[in-house]
Design an enzyme around this catalytic site. Structure first.
Site, mmCIF file in Angstrom:
data_model
loop_
_atom_site.group_PDB
_atom_site.id
_atom_site.type_symbol
_atom_site.label_atom_id
_atom_site.label_comp_id
_atom_site.label_asym_id
_atom_site.label_seq_id
_atom_site.Cartn_x
_atom_site.Cartn_y
_atom_site.Cartn_z
ATOM 1 N N GLY A 1 66.546 25.548 56.562
ATOM 2 C CA GLY A 1 65.891 26.029 55.344
ATOM 3 C C GLY A 1 64.382 25.957 55.378
ATOM 4 O O GLY A 1 63.717 26.396 54.448
ATOM 5 N N HIS A 2 63.808 25.412 56.443
ATOM 6 C CA HIS A 2 62.338 25.243 56.518
ATOM 7 C C HIS A 2 61.817 25.792 57.822
ATOM 8 O O HIS A 2 61.560 25.023 58.738
ATOM 9 C CB HIS A 2 61.970 23.774 56.384
ATOM 10 C CG HIS A 2 60.529 23.530 56.050
ATOM 11 N ND1 HIS A 2 59.557 23.310 56.995
ATOM 12 C CD2 HIS A 2 59.899 23.483 54.861
ATOM 13 C CE1 HIS A 2 58.400 23.098 56.402
ATOM 14 N NE2 HIS A 2 58.580 23.202 55.115
ATOM 15 N N PHE A 3 61.671 26.930 58.036
ATOM 16 C CA PHE A 3 61.937 28.120 57.248
ATOM 17 C C PHE A 3 62.871 28.996 58.065
ATOM 18 O O PHE A 3 62.720 29.065 59.281
ATOM 19 C CB PHE A 3 60.639 28.877 56.976
ATOM 20 C CG PHE A 3 59.619 28.065 56.212
ATOM 21 C CD1 PHE A 3 59.748 27.865 54.849
ATOM 22 C CD2 PHE A 3 58.541 27.486 56.867
ATOM 23 C CE1 PHE A 3 58.800 27.135 54.141
ATOM 24 C CE2 PHE A 3 57.596 26.761 56.167
ATOM 25 C CZ PHE A 3 57.719 26.575 54.807
ATOM 26 N N VAL B 1 59.704 25.120 61.143
ATOM 27 C CA VAL B 1 58.508 24.284 61.220
ATOM 28 C C VAL B 1 58.881 22.911 60.680
ATOM 29 O O VAL B 1 59.516 22.804 59.625
ATOM 30 C CB VAL B 1 57.357 24.888 60.377
ATOM 31 C CG1 VAL B 1 56.144 23.974 60.392
ATOM 32 C CG2 VAL B 1 56.978 26.269 60.870
ATOM 33 N N PHE C 1 67.298 20.317 58.731
ATOM 34 C CA PHE C 1 66.322 20.888 57.790
ATOM 35 C C PHE C 1 65.667 22.159 58.314
ATOM 36 O O PHE C 1 65.077 22.910 57.546
ATOM 37 C CB PHE C 1 65.259 19.865 57.378
ATOM 38 C CG PHE C 1 64.728 19.034 58.487
ATOM 39 C CD1 PHE C 1 65.223 17.760 58.697
ATOM 40 C CD2 PHE C 1 63.768 19.521 59.340
ATOM 41 C CE1 PHE C 1 64.753 16.985 59.730
ATOM 42 C CE2 PHE C 1 63.280 18.749 60.365
ATOM 43 C CZ PHE C 1 63.783 17.480 60.566
#
Length: 141
Positions: A48-50, A55, A45
């Site tokens: 895409g975060h971020f 984070v 993840f």
């Protein structure tokens, strides 16, 4: 009682990639638990975060705290083989960004547990700093 990953899997129904505890450092069934989650930089993840600023999502910190509480609940003899379901999150606060390379120390203390419904006060720390806290409600069934 200390539990490694394989021992955690005998209590929790969660599996990778949604099992967030690496080790349980203490468990007193039906009372409290403390666990550790090392936040590795290869968690999917973070793509895409971020992008460029990875984070750990707050929702996953909440889930890790809930899993810590579930270890305490599901370690009780009457709850062996059952599943804990999160039913609510109250007073959630996020105080510090959790980044790749950090280690979360998770704590959960049951404040009410009657007939499979209850509440736990939970915290997540990075070192000595409070990263997040919440009161999580649950149902065991």
């Amino acid at each position: 009682m200390v539990m490694d990953l394989e021992q955690i899997k005998t209590v929790l129904p969660h599996r990778e990639p949604f099992l967030f505890l690496d080790r349980v450092d203490e468990v007193i069934p039906g009372v409290r638990a403390s666990a550790t989650w090392h936040i590795s930089d290869d968690l999917v993840f973070f793509q895409g975060h971020f992008p460029g600023l990875p984070v750990l999502p707050g929702a996953l910190i909440i889930e890790a705290m809930a899993q810590t509480g579930a270890v305490s609940l599901l370690s009780m003899p009457d709850n062996k083989g059952k599943v804990g379901f999160m039913t609510g999150v109250d007073k959630a606060k996020f105080r510090k960004k959790v980044l790749p390379g950090d280690t979360l120390t998770l704590k959960s203390e049951l404040i009410k547990n009657k007939m499979g419904i209850g509440f736990a006060d939970c915290t997540a720390h990075v070192g000595d700093e409070l990263a997040a806290s919440a009161t999580i409600s649950f149902y065991v069934g």
